[in-house]
Design an enzyme around this catalytic site. Sequence first.
Site: not given
Length: 226
Positions: A36-37, A115, A133, A169, A198
Amino acid sequence: MRADSAEPEGSTQTRTASMTKRRMPLRIGILLSGRGSNFLAIHESIRAGRLKGVEIAVVISNVAEAGGIKAAKELGLPTAVFVSRGRKRIEHDANVIACLRAHRVDLVCLAGYMRLLSPEFIAAFPDRILNIHPALLPAFPGLDAQKQAFDYGVKVAGCTVHFVDEHLDHGPIVVQRAVPVLETDDAHSLAERILVEEHIAYTEAIAQVASGNYEVRGRCFVKRSR
Ligand code: GRF
């Protein structure tokens, strides 16, 4: 909030969508499966005032032990866990969709959610699901993208925040950030430097979407000038 269409229905090339008629603040629902960063970076951007007019409505995980869900609980945020293992995708997704709706979520942010979403999920939040991504799409979709890029020998890697469509993606790109590959890099060090970008990219992307000041033309995310 709704999808606007300036063109006859069925025209995909000129389809436009925006969040102009959105609620304030924009309520985001975060879906995660791991540490969860990215979620924590978004939370910190909101707390620090870098991401205005946005609030986290709920954090949902499909993995009970996910570090991200533990962190969300510690922060006092609403959380939910729907374990996906062994369940039919459509049934699991129905639970998640109901939870997002119960928390009046405007924008879904996938942050390491391992998922695939069912078509029903995507249809429930049209043009309102973002994903991050760790590669410069359309290069290296799928798992282990940083290692794929490193093994391929690219000189520039990076990350992409994009809207989610029915392909993996694949949807319209909102933000990309590039990361040079250093001679000293291995796949792990490269992934670490991509992760730093990110965290910046997700905040940028949410801010752009939250502004409502954009259009999606075909598969192109276009900022509108005021
Ligand atoms: C990130 O590299 C993200 O790009 C990918 O999954 C990873 C999640 O990391 N989709 P974290 O759980 O946000 O730290």
